[in-house]
Design an enzyme around this catalytic site. Sequence first.
Site, short mmCIF file in Angstrom:
data_model
loop_
_atom_site.label_atom_id
_atom_site.label_comp_id
_atom_site.label_asym_id
_atom_site.label_seq_id
_atom_site.Cartn_x
_atom_site.Cartn_y
_atom_site.Cartn_z
N GLY A 9 -10.79 32.87 34.41
CA GLY A 9 -12.09 33.70 34.78
C GLY A 9 -13.20 32.73 34.27
N GLY A 12 -17.25 33.64 35.44
CA GLY A 12 -17.83 34.97 34.94
C GLY A 12 -19.03 34.31 34.09
N GLN A 13 -19.56 35.34 33.36
CA GLN A 13 -20.94 35.08 32.51
C GLN A 13 -20.41 33.83 31.55
OE1 GLN A 13 -22.18 38.20 29.80
NE2 GLN A 13 -24.23 37.36 29.70
N ASP A 35 -10.31 30.89 38.54
CA ASP A 35 -10.90 32.24 38.68
C ASP A 35 -10.42 33.01 39.86
OD1 ASP A 35 -12.39 34.70 38.76
OD2 ASP A 35 -13.88 33.71 37.14
N ILE A 36 -10.61 34.06 40.34
CA ILE A 36 -10.12 34.60 41.51
C ILE A 36 -11.29 34.50 42.72
CG2 ILE A 36 -11.33 37.05 41.25
CD1 ILE A 36 -8.31 38.15 41.94
N TYR A 143 -12.02 50.04 28.20
CA TYR A 143 -12.08 48.32 27.89
C TYR A 143 -11.91 48.16 26.30
CZ TYR A 143 -15.28 44.35 26.72
OH TYR A 143 -15.64 42.92 26.40
C1 AKB Z 1 -19.86 45.25 27.52
O1 AKB Z 1 -21.01 45.50 27.20
O2 AKB Z 1 -19.10 45.70 27.69
C2 AKB Z 1 -19.75 43.76 26.86
C3 AKB Z 1 -19.03 43.57 25.49
C4 AKB Z 1 -20.14 44.12 24.36
O3 AKB Z 1 -17.82 43.56 25.18
N1 AKB Z 1 -20.89 43.16 26.77
#
Ligand code: AKB
Length: 316
Positions: A9, A12-13, A35-36, A143
Amino acid sequence: MPAKILIIGASGQIGTELSLKLREIHGNDAIIASDIREGSEELMASGPFEIANAMNYEQIAGLVEKHQIQEVYLMAAMLSATGEKAPMKAWALNMDSLFHVLNLAKDKKIKKVFWPSSIAVFGPSTPKENTPQTTVMEPTTVYGISKQTGERWCSYYHRKYGVDVRSIRYPGIISYKTLPGGGTTDYAVEIFHEAIKQGEYTSFLNASTSLPMMFMEDAIKATVAIMNAPSEALKIRSSYNLAAMSFTPAILAEEIKKHIPAFKISYDPDFRQDIADSWPSKIDDSAAREDWGWSNDFDIAALTEAMLSGVKTQLV
Ligand code: AKB
């Protein structure tokens, strides 16, 4: 020969800046970015890069073998806002990739793992102010559920198989080199770009939404510090609370106005408001400060200055 490190990854950021920092510390050739998709010009030019899918065990194990990798930083994930649009995909990516890396460590193919968790592990029933390290956790996003579950698995692999896995619950990370992808805290990055380009910004969170935030330089400092800490110092093998500052969109706008007096902010909350409302506003990170010496360098004033000058250099 320095130990080889794999960043999954890396485009990414956080992955981009983490890879660049680790290359600075360990030498360009010691850091295999993967990364992909390809990353920034700076990332691609500064050292080895491999295209790989974090969900594909054979590809990840192949890279570990090919480069004699000893440490893995697993930075690939689908974040809170994007995850709500594709819950099953988010679950598969966030969990499969973690199991691949934990199993490589369990099978002694790698020695050390970094895996980021998030403030998204908390939910509406968690105390919002000075959220303790150990508390009620009922996350409402896929998430957040994947990060909370991942924390339990990290702790399990450490206890059961002695896997040296280290983790931090990142707050919203603010940076200018690579844009964040699909998070609820992304407004705090977009606002700087729009302030410079348009002189105004419409926030997708309301004026009074207070969330924990951190400048990228501090996030990288924390990541490097926890990975360098002696194993015995790390009493928590799920994930450490980590904090630097908390602010609302209105407070951040006031800070930006100190530099761009004509800047205007308006508010048009969308589905991300509900996610933000379920998260803490301020985190107690005393365990990280005590166990491995965490301290932040950037407050909101320093962050605002660094972001405004950083975004300007990116636009040139
Ligand atoms: C999100 O907003 O999903 C992320 C986090 C807080 O993990 N930046």
